[in-house]
Design an enzyme around this catalytic site. Sequence first.
Site, PDB file in Angstrom:
ATOM      1  CE  LYS A  84     -15.156  -5.809  -1.216  1.00  0.00           C
ATOM      2  NZ  LYS A  84     -14.337  -6.945  -0.778  1.00  0.00           N
ATOM      3  CG  HIS A 117     -17.635  -7.509  -5.398  1.00  0.00           C
ATOM      4  ND1 HIS A 117     -17.403  -8.650  -4.668  1.00  0.00           N
ATOM      5  CD2 HIS A 117     -16.419  -7.058  -5.770  1.00  0.00           C
ATOM      6  CE1 HIS A 117     -16.097  -8.863  -4.604  1.00  0.00           C
ATOM      7  NE2 HIS A 117     -15.482  -7.919  -5.270  1.00  0.00           N
TER       8      HIS A 117
HETATM    9  N1  LIG Z   1     -13.600  -4.918  -4.552  1.00  0.00           N
HETATM   10  C1  LIG Z   1     -12.914  -5.667  -5.361  1.00  0.00           C
HETATM   11  O1  LIG Z   1     -13.304  -5.930  -6.514  1.00  0.00           O
HETATM   12  C2  LIG Z   1     -11.618  -6.254  -4.892  1.00  0.00           C
HETATM   13  C3  LIG Z   1     -10.757  -6.907  -5.804  1.00  0.00           C
HETATM   14  C4  LIG Z   1      -9.551  -7.398  -5.332  1.00  0.00           C
HETATM   15  C5  LIG Z   1      -9.219  -7.248  -3.989  1.00  0.00           C
HETATM   16  N2  LIG Z   1     -10.092  -6.649  -3.117  1.00  0.00           N
HETATM   17  C6  LIG Z   1      -9.783  -6.507  -1.672  1.00  0.00           C
HETATM   18  O2  LIG Z   1      -8.502  -5.887  -1.516  1.00  0.00           O
HETATM   19  C7  LIG Z   1      -7.663  -6.731  -0.738  1.00  0.00           C
HETATM   20  C8  LIG Z   1      -6.206  -6.560  -1.113  1.00  0.00           C
HETATM   21  O3  LIG Z   1      -5.993  -6.839  -2.475  1.00  0.00           O
HETATM   22  P1  LIG Z   1      -5.322  -8.203  -3.020  1.00  0.00           P
HETATM   23  O4  LIG Z   1      -5.496  -9.290  -2.037  1.00  0.00           O
HETATM   24  O5  LIG Z   1      -5.875  -8.414  -4.389  1.00  0.00           O
HETATM   25  O6  LIG Z   1      -3.800  -7.839  -3.228  1.00  0.00           O
HETATM   26  P2  LIG Z   1      -2.645  -7.058  -2.416  1.00  0.00           P
HETATM   27  O7  LIG Z   1      -3.056  -6.787  -1.025  1.00  0.00           O
HETATM   28  O8  LIG Z   1      -2.213  -5.951  -3.299  1.00  0.00           O
HETATM   29  O9  LIG Z   1      -1.473  -8.123  -2.441  1.00  0.00           O
HETATM   30  C9  LIG Z   1      -1.569  -9.346  -1.787  1.00  0.00           C
HETATM   31  C10 LIG Z   1      -0.374 -10.193  -2.216  1.00  0.00           C
HETATM   32  O10 LIG Z   1       0.841  -9.603  -1.743  1.00  0.00           O
HETATM   33  C11 LIG Z   1       1.497 -10.500  -0.840  1.00  0.00           C
HETATM   34  N3  LIG Z   1       1.985  -9.658   0.265  1.00  0.00           N
HETATM   35  C12 LIG Z   1       1.253  -9.010   1.198  1.00  0.00           C
HETATM   36  N4  LIG Z   1       2.043  -8.300   2.017  1.00  0.00           N
HETATM   37  C13 LIG Z   1       3.310  -8.505   1.599  1.00  0.00           C
HETATM   38  C14 LIG Z   1       4.565  -8.042   2.049  1.00  0.00           C
HETATM   39  N5  LIG Z   1       4.683  -7.223   3.099  1.00  0.00           N
HETATM   40  N6  LIG Z   1       5.684  -8.460   1.387  1.00  0.00           N
HETATM   41  C15 LIG Z   1       5.590  -9.285   0.322  1.00  0.00           C
HETATM   42  N7  LIG Z   1       4.419  -9.754  -0.158  1.00  0.00           N
HETATM   43  C16 LIG Z   1       3.282  -9.356   0.487  1.00  0.00           C
HETATM   44  C17 LIG Z   1       0.464 -11.510  -0.396  1.00  0.00           C
HETATM   45  O11 LIG Z   1       1.044 -12.780  -0.156  1.00  0.00           O
HETATM   46  P3  LIG Z   1       0.880 -13.595   1.242  1.00  0.00           P
HETATM   47  O12 LIG Z   1      -0.572 -13.682   1.547  1.00  0.00           O
HETATM   48  O13 LIG Z   1       1.516 -14.905   0.906  1.00  0.00           O
HETATM   49  O14 LIG Z   1       1.656 -12.803   2.248  1.00  0.00           O
HETATM   50  C18 LIG Z   1      -0.421 -11.598  -1.651  1.00  0.00           C
HETATM   51  O15 LIG Z   1       0.158 -12.450  -2.607  1.00  0.00           O
HETATM   52  C19 LIG Z   1      -8.235  -8.127  -1.048  1.00  0.00           C
HETATM   53  O16 LIG Z   1      -7.755  -9.127  -0.188  1.00  0.00           O
HETATM   54  C20 LIG Z   1      -9.706  -7.858  -0.978  1.00  0.00           C
HETATM   55  O17 LIG Z   1     -10.145  -7.787   0.361  1.00  0.00           O
HETATM   56  C21 LIG Z   1     -11.277  -6.148  -3.565  1.00  0.00           C
END
Ligand SMILES: NC(=O)c1ccc[n+]([C@@H]2O[C@H](COP(=O)([O-])OP(=O)(O)OC[C@H]3O[C@@H](n4cnc5c(N)ncnc54)[C@H](OP(=O)(O)O)[C@@H]3O)[C@@H](O)[C@H]2O)c1
Length: 281
Positions: A84, A117
């Site tokens: 992005k 983004h």
């Molecule tokens: N476009 C945007 O503005 C934007 C903004 C935010 C995010 N994103 C994208 O979306 C992706 C996902 O969102 P996110 O990273 O914000 O949050 P998420 O995927 O909702 O949650 C990630 C969190 O949950 C934990 N987790 C993952 N799987 C789990 C499970 N099975 N059991 C327990 N805990 C678990 C992870 O910890 P561990 O890593 O310690 O397992 C981490 O702390 C991002 O990585 C990014 O690529 C985009």
Amino acid sequence: MTAKSVQDKTTLHNGVQMPWFGLGVFKVEEGPDTIHSVKAAIKNGYLSIDTAAVYQNEEGVGEGIRQGLAESGLKRGDLFITSKVWNADLGYEETLAAYETSLQKLGLDYLDLYLIHWPVAGKYKSAWKALEKLYKQGRVKAIGVSNFQIHHLEDLMKDAEINPMVNQVELHPKLTQMELRDFCRQHAIQIEAWSPLMQGELLTHPVLLKIAETHGKSVAQIILRWDLQNEIITIPKSIKEHRIIENSSIFDFNLSLQEMETINLLNENRRVGPDPDHIDF
Ligand SMILES: NC(=O)c1ccc[n+]([C@@H]2O[C@H](COP(=O)([O-])OP(=O)(O)OC[C@H]3O[C@@H](n4cnc5c(N)ncnc54)[C@H](OP(=O)(O)O)[C@@H]3O)[C@@H](O)[C@H]2O)c1
């Protein structure tokens, strides 16, 4: 139709195929953590990786991809890589330059999907022109936006030659984005959920725990399955291989219509991230 495997794909409005499921790497530290999570994802069948210039881990993602491909025998063309353009680089020339920088850091010669983004007022239209140019030149397979509300999409599409193929937004059971999803469906824009697990906040929700117990699954698996049954692309982040496996082990059960509706009713229009109409970055 609900995805049948971690490698199953949806067809975007330009005919490009994008996996329904992928790995997010927001807040994953550059270096070994990024390399290992990308590699673990590819080893366990993931084909799609979502990064961004602002995550500052594109080099690690690139290295993880190279190592993952070498180990798996897959080819670059089997993968779907998204990045992005960051807010500071929105603008025609700036966005073209940002694309080159992302490619260089990733060590790739094209991206499958490049997104704006955030909808920074007064800036996203010139950036979109740059994305259209990259697309028309065949330098990127698909282009899209992130964090666009309906009014941003309407404004962008007034002048756009090419409509966005994807809109990646915050979406989870506490922010179900029904109106935006309807709008995007009508315009053939594929919705992709970020923070599908609400960054972990939803994992102890009693209603979700009860559904999880019924199916012998985790809450994370219930939410990710809900995404897929709603035809929403989902990209949970984890740096732990056992969770990378767990999150993608969601193709052996079905949520009933009643369970889907129960989850829909958890909506509170509550965000864990910024409100796209009030961004100051
Ligand atoms: N476009 C945007 O503005 C934007 C903004 C935010 C995010 N994103 C994208 O979306 C992706 C996902 O969102 P996110 O990273 O914000 O949050 P998420 O995927 O909702 O949650 C990630 C969190 O949950 C934990 N987790 C993952 N799987 C789990 C499970 N099975 N059991 C327990 N805990 C678990 C992870 O910890 P561990 O890593 O310690 O397992 C981490 O702390 C991002 O990585 C990014 O690529 C985009």
